[in-house]
Scaffold this motif. Structure first.
Motif, PDB file in Angstrom:
ATOM      1  N   LEU A  79      18.158  40.643   8.869  1.00  0.00           N
ATOM      2  CA  LEU A  79      16.796  40.465   9.373  1.00  0.00           C
ATOM      3  C   LEU A  79      16.749  39.427  10.486  1.00  0.00           C
ATOM      4  CD1 LEU A  79      14.752  40.522   6.037  1.00  0.00           C
ATOM      5  CD2 LEU A  79      14.896  42.319   7.761  1.00  0.00           C
ATOM      6  N   GLY A  80      17.517  38.372  10.337  1.00  0.00           N
ATOM      7  CA  GLY A  80      17.545  37.341  11.381  1.00  0.00           C
ATOM      8  C   GLY A  80      18.097  37.866  12.685  1.00  0.00           C
ATOM      9  N   ASN A  81      19.134  38.686  12.610  1.00  0.00           N
ATOM     10  CA  ASN A  81      19.700  39.280  13.825  1.00  0.00           C
ATOM     11  C   ASN A  81      18.689  40.209  14.504  1.00  0.00           C
ATOM     12  OD1 ASN A  81      22.113  37.936  13.486  1.00  0.00           O
ATOM     13  ND2 ASN A  81      23.056  39.621  12.308  1.00  0.00           N
ATOM     14  N   VAL A  82      17.979  40.973  13.671  1.00  0.00           N
ATOM     15  CA  VAL A  82      16.981  41.889  14.242  1.00  0.00           C
ATOM     16  C   VAL A  82      15.883  41.091  14.944  1.00  0.00           C
ATOM     17  CG1 VAL A  82      15.205  43.584  13.683  1.00  0.00           C
ATOM     18  CG2 VAL A  82      17.465  43.751  12.630  1.00  0.00           C
ATOM     19  N   LEU A  83      15.385  40.053  14.256  1.00  0.00           N
ATOM     20  CA  LEU A  83      14.324  39.237  14.830  1.00  0.00           C
ATOM     21  C   LEU A  83      14.784  38.491  16.084  1.00  0.00           C
ATOM     22  CD1 LEU A  83      12.696  37.753  11.590  1.00  0.00           C
ATOM     23  CD2 LEU A  83      11.792  39.570  13.055  1.00  0.00           C
ATOM     24  N   GLY A  84      16.055  38.141  16.159  1.00  0.00           N
ATOM     25  CA  GLY A  84      16.549  37.366  17.304  1.00  0.00           C
ATOM     26  C   GLY A  84      17.001  38.200  18.473  1.00  0.00           C
ATOM     27  N   GLU A  85      17.278  39.516  18.238  1.00  0.00           N
ATOM     28  CA  GLU A  85      17.890  40.299  19.300  1.00  0.00           C
ATOM     29  C   GLU A  85      17.045  41.459  19.798  1.00  0.00           C
ATOM     30  OE1 GLU A  85      20.535  39.423  20.805  1.00  0.00           O
ATOM     31  OE2 GLU A  85      21.109  37.805  19.432  1.00  0.00           O
ATOM     32  N   LEU A  86      16.001  41.884  19.095  1.00  0.00           N
ATOM     33  CA  LEU A  86      15.262  43.086  19.483  1.00  0.00           C
ATOM     34  C   LEU A  86      13.970  42.767  20.233  1.00  0.00           C
ATOM     35  CD1 LEU A  86      15.749  45.372  16.354  1.00  0.00           C
ATOM     36  CD2 LEU A  86      17.050  45.324  18.492  1.00  0.00           C
ATOM     37  N   GLY A  87      14.013  41.765  21.065  1.00  0.00           N
ATOM     38  CA  GLY A  87      12.892  41.502  21.967  1.00  0.00           C
ATOM     39  C   GLY A  87      11.752  40.783  21.324  1.00  0.00           C
ATOM     40  N   ILE A  88      11.953  40.273  20.119  1.00  0.00           N
ATOM     41  CA  ILE A  88      10.871  39.549  19.480  1.00  0.00           C
ATOM     42  C   ILE A  88      10.752  38.160  20.091  1.00  0.00           C
ATOM     43  CG2 ILE A  88       9.975  38.766  17.245  1.00  0.00           C
ATOM     44  CD1 ILE A  88      10.110  41.778  17.616  1.00  0.00           C
ATOM     45  N   SER A  89      11.796  37.692  20.715  1.00  0.00           N
ATOM     46  CA  SER A  89      11.774  36.356  21.311  1.00  0.00           C
ATOM     47  C   SER A  89      11.218  36.427  22.730  1.00  0.00           C
ATOM     48  CB  SER A  89      13.188  35.768  21.331  1.00  0.00           C
ATOM     49  OG  SER A  89      14.037  36.614  22.072  1.00  0.00           O
ATOM     50  N   ARG A  90      10.684  35.327  23.218  1.00  0.00           N
ATOM     51  CA  ARG A  90      10.145  35.268  24.569  1.00  0.00           C
ATOM     52  C   ARG A  90      10.370  33.856  25.084  1.00  0.00           C
ATOM     53  NH1 ARG A  90       3.536  34.995  23.754  1.00  0.00           N
ATOM     54  NH2 ARG A  90       3.529  33.014  22.564  1.00  0.00           N
ATOM     55  N   GLY A  91      10.154  33.670  26.373  1.00  0.00           N
ATOM     56  CA  GLY A  91      10.300  32.350  26.981  1.00  0.00           C
ATOM     57  C   GLY A  91      11.540  32.249  27.816  1.00  0.00           C
ATOM     58  N   VAL A  92      11.366  31.850  29.093  1.00  0.00           N
ATOM     59  CA  VAL A  92      12.497  31.654  30.000  1.00  0.00           C
ATOM     60  C   VAL A  92      12.261  30.312  30.700  1.00  0.00           C
ATOM     61  CG1 VAL A  92      13.757  32.532  32.010  1.00  0.00           C
ATOM     62  CG2 VAL A  92      12.782  34.147  30.369  1.00  0.00           C
ATOM     63  N   PRO A  93      13.254  29.411  30.772  1.00  0.00           N
ATOM     64  CA  PRO A  93      14.645  29.654  30.316  1.00  0.00           C
ATOM     65  C   PRO A  93      14.855  29.400  28.835  1.00  0.00           C
ATOM     66  CG  PRO A  93      14.512  27.515  31.333  1.00  0.00           C
ATOM     67  CD  PRO A  93      13.120  28.089  31.438  1.00  0.00           C
ATOM     68  N   THR A  94      13.869  28.777  28.141  1.00  0.00           N
ATOM     69  CA  THR A  94      14.044  28.478  26.718  1.00  0.00           C
ATOM     70  C   THR A  94      13.339  29.547  25.901  1.00  0.00           C
ATOM     71  OG1 THR A  94      14.080  26.121  27.188  1.00  0.00           O
ATOM     72  CG2 THR A  94      13.661  26.787  24.911  1.00  0.00           C
ATOM     73  N   GLU A  96      11.589  31.538  22.832  1.00  0.00           N
ATOM     74  CA  GLU A  96      10.764  31.163  21.693  1.00  0.00           C
ATOM     75  C   GLU A  96      10.482  32.403  20.856  1.00  0.00           C
ATOM     76  OE1 GLU A  96       7.214  29.382  23.123  1.00  0.00           O
ATOM     77  OE2 GLU A  96       8.227  27.636  24.006  1.00  0.00           O
ATOM     78  N   LEU A  97      10.205  32.171  19.581  1.00  0.00           N
ATOM     79  CA  LEU A  97       9.936  33.278  18.669  1.00  0.00           C
ATOM     80  C   LEU A  97       8.471  33.676  18.786  1.00  0.00           C
ATOM     81  CD1 LEU A  97      11.091  35.066  16.367  1.00  0.00           C
ATOM     82  CD2 LEU A  97      10.225  33.336  14.779  1.00  0.00           C
ATOM     83  N   ARG A 210      22.626  31.226  20.831  1.00  0.00           N
ATOM     84  CA  ARG A 210      22.915  30.080  19.983  1.00  0.00           C
ATOM     85  C   ARG A 210      21.672  29.247  19.711  1.00  0.00           C
ATOM     86  NH1 ARG A 210      28.246  27.003  21.797  1.00  0.00           N
ATOM     87  NH2 ARG A 210      27.807  26.079  19.761  1.00  0.00           N
ATOM     88  N   GLN A 211      20.556  29.644  20.273  1.00  0.00           N
ATOM     89  CA  GLN A 211      19.335  28.866  20.131  1.00  0.00           C
ATOM     90  C   GLN A 211      18.644  29.231  18.816  1.00  0.00           C
ATOM     91  OE1 GLN A 211      18.063  26.498  22.187  1.00  0.00           O
ATOM     92  NE2 GLN A 211      16.407  26.144  20.710  1.00  0.00           N
ATOM     93  N   VAL A 212      18.301  28.229  17.988  1.00  0.00           N
ATOM     94  CA  VAL A 212      17.586  28.432  16.738  1.00  0.00           C
ATOM     95  C   VAL A 212      16.120  28.605  17.054  1.00  0.00           C
ATOM     96  CG1 VAL A 212      16.965  27.434  14.515  1.00  0.00           C
ATOM     97  CG2 VAL A 212      19.266  27.103  15.424  1.00  0.00           C
ATOM     98  N   LEU A 213      15.530  29.753  16.629  1.00  0.00           N
ATOM     99  CA  LEU A 213      14.139  30.066  16.898  1.00  0.00           C
ATOM    100  C   LEU A 213      13.240  29.877  15.677  1.00  0.00           C
ATOM    101  CD1 LEU A 213      14.698  33.362  18.909  1.00  0.00           C
ATOM    102  CD2 LEU A 213      14.581  31.010  19.780  1.00  0.00           C
TER     103      LEU A 213
END
Length: 546
Positions: A79-94, A96-97, A210-213
């Motif tokens: 679940l963590g991989n899915v949440l971190g890799e399938l576009g759920i994150s946003r923010g450039v350059p840092t 965010e979830l 490597r960023q913890v969201l």
């Protein structure tokens, strides 16, 4: 004829006939004891059942919890991989979830049964809790409503306070777990939830590269049910162990306690009712220690009974033998006033002196015979060098010999021979045999003492030979009976009590040996003397001990 007597059956060292074999006990037994091995096996079996069941269930419990932790870890990582890799994150350059999209995706795609999922942002704040978005909401029956305006009772207030404190402690523990996971390390724990149930909890950091969201926490709350099932599974093992213990106790009572009580009652019967022996045939047939005990008790009481009979016979024989010289003395004393001449009076006085000497010799030998058992049981056997003992005894005869005495010649072996025994009683054996042989040897004859080693169970042989008239064949065994006396013509009256050879046999058999009598036959087939032969076990051989 030699003075002698056969020792009675009760005079044997352990209550055996001379030719009876020693009682053989089974050598090969479990733990040295059949009954002991049986008791040990039953008790160990019950304990092994209980301990084995506990060990198996403990191993299964640990393995089950570990498997549940691994399963939750795999789900949380997925679940963590899915949440971190399938576009759920946003923010450039840092990056965010996107907590809104994450919560929506979890509500739409992951509503686990029997599990609880919680999502926390980068600051450790809760984003979603599956217990709040599903119908799987734990609850409990509320207490009856109280009237309006009535303050809560003390018990309800205390329970509410305890629940609040427990919830606060659980939230603090979860917060600490989330904080550690935000540091980048997955967390796996077993703890209590708000309801007090034990749960397996896994907290996984959600990463983008490597960023913890954020942190994803999964809980499985059926651990207490599993443990209860384990405890219930242990009950059959405990019941089986209890049944085995009860069975072992019953068997011990039937096969050990009751037979021992029966033996004790039989022994009391012998003591109180003056019975002569214990006889329990059903116990004597047993092949374990209880059977050995029953046979030993029966043998012991039988030996005591035989010894009592022998003592009664001995007392009757003593009374008879003492009455003879006393009767002679009384007759002489009654006749003494009627004697008119000095020659008759001197003859009568000489007869009185002979009877007194005979009575003194008889009382002395009776006293020695009665003390013999006590002396043999009191002295401890030790290694005795027969060469030196026989040489010393023969040397005394040579030193004190008078010109008309029968000489004694000793023929020792080339090697030193040793026996385990008591030098005092053995010396009495050899002196009695030599005195007996000298009393039968004619003038000019000699007595020969031969010591040698032969093959057999009694390798030490001592022969005492004379040159007298020999022993009638029908009396070769009778000579060992008590108070048996048959002297040659011309022998001093009253010089023998008839106990000498009886004492010889008693001492020899107490040392595990054997004594026999036979005649020496010359080349022409005629009897040329008597021979007494003693066989003894050597100190190095395992012969019988008294």
């Amino acid at each position: 004829m030699a003075s002698a007597t056969a020792t009675a059956k009760a005079d044997l060292p352990v209550g055996r006939e001379p030719d009876e074999e020693p009682v053989r006990r089974p050598r090969f037994r479990f733990g040295g004891s059949r009954l002991g091995g049986f008791i040990l096996a039953l008790n160990l079996l019950s304990l092994l059942i209980l301990f084995g069941g506990a060990l198996v269930l403990n191993e299964w419990r640990q393995g089950l919890i570990q498997a549940r932790q691994e399963s939750l870890t795999v789900q949380a990582e997925l679940l963590g991989n899915v949440l971190g890799e399938l576009g759920i994150s946003r923010g450039v350059p840092t990056p965010e979830l996107d907590v809104g999209e994450a919560a929506k995706w979890l509500r739409d795609n992951f509503v686990p049964n029997g599990q609880r999922v919680r999502l926390y942002d980068i600051n450790g704040l809760p984003v979603i809790d599956s217990y709040e978005v599903t119908e799987n909401i734990p609850g409990q029956v509320l207490p009856p409503a109280r009237p309006a305006g009535t303050p809560p009772s003390g018990e309800i207030a205390q329970k509410t306070l305890r629940d609040a404190e427990h919830k606060k402690a659980v939230e603090a523990e979860v917060a600490a777990e989330v904080e550690r996971a935000l540091a980048g390390e997955p967390q796996t724990t077993v703890r209590r939830n708000e309801s007090g149930d034990r749960v397996v909890s896994v907290s996984i950091p959600i990463r983008h590269v490597r960023q913890v969201l954020g942190v994803l926490t999964l809980e499985a709350g059926n651990v207490d049910e599993i443990l209860d099932d384990q405890r219930r599974a242990l009950v059959p093992f405990a019941l089986v162990a209890l049944a085995v213990n009860l069975l072992a106790s019953l068997l011990l009572h039937l096969f050990v306690a009751r037979p021992v009580l029966r033996l004790a009652a039989a022994a009391d019967q012998v003591r109180l009712q003056r019975a002569r022996a214990i006889s329990l045939p059903d116990l004597e047939e047993r092949k374990d220690e209880i059977g050995d005990l029953a046979r030993s008790l029966e043998s012991m009481t039988d030996t005591l009974s035989t010894r009592m009979d022998a003592i009664e016979r001995f007392a009757a024989d003593v009374s008879h033998e003492i009455k003879n010289p006393l009767t002679s003395i009384r007759s002489a004393l009654e006749t003494l006033p009627l004697v008119k001449t000095d020659a008759q009076r001197e003859k009568l006085t000489s007869l009185l002196q002979q009877d007194v000497r005979r009575l003194d010799r008889l009382i002395t030998d009776i006293s020695n015979a009665s003390r013999l058992d006590a002396e043999l049981s009191r002295d401890r056997p030790r290694a005795i060098e027969l060469n030196r003992l026989l040489a010393d005894i023969v040397g005394v005869y040579e030193t004190t010999a008078r010109p008309d005495d029968i000489p004694v010649r000793f023929e020792p072996p080339p090697q030193s021979l040793r026996v385990a025994g008591r030098d005092g009683p053995l010396g009495q054996v050899f002196r009695n045999l030599i005195d007996n042989a000298r009393s039968f040897s004619p003038a000019g004859g000699e007595v020969r003492v031969v010591l040698e080693e032969v093959e057999g169970d009694l390798p030490i042989r001592i022969r005492v030979e004379d040159q007298g008239p020999g022993i009638p064949p029908e009396n070769l065994e009778t000579v060992f009976e008590r108070f048996y006396t048959s002297r040659p013509k011309g022998a001093a009256f009253g010089s023998n009590s008839g106990l000498g050879l009886s004492i010889v046999r008693q001492i020899v058999e107490a040392h595990g040996g054997r004594v026999t009598a036979d005649n020496r036959i010359g080349a022409d087939g005629q009897v040329i003397g008597a021979r007494f032969e003693i066989g003894l076990p050597s100190a190095a051989s395992p012969g019988r001990r008294s």
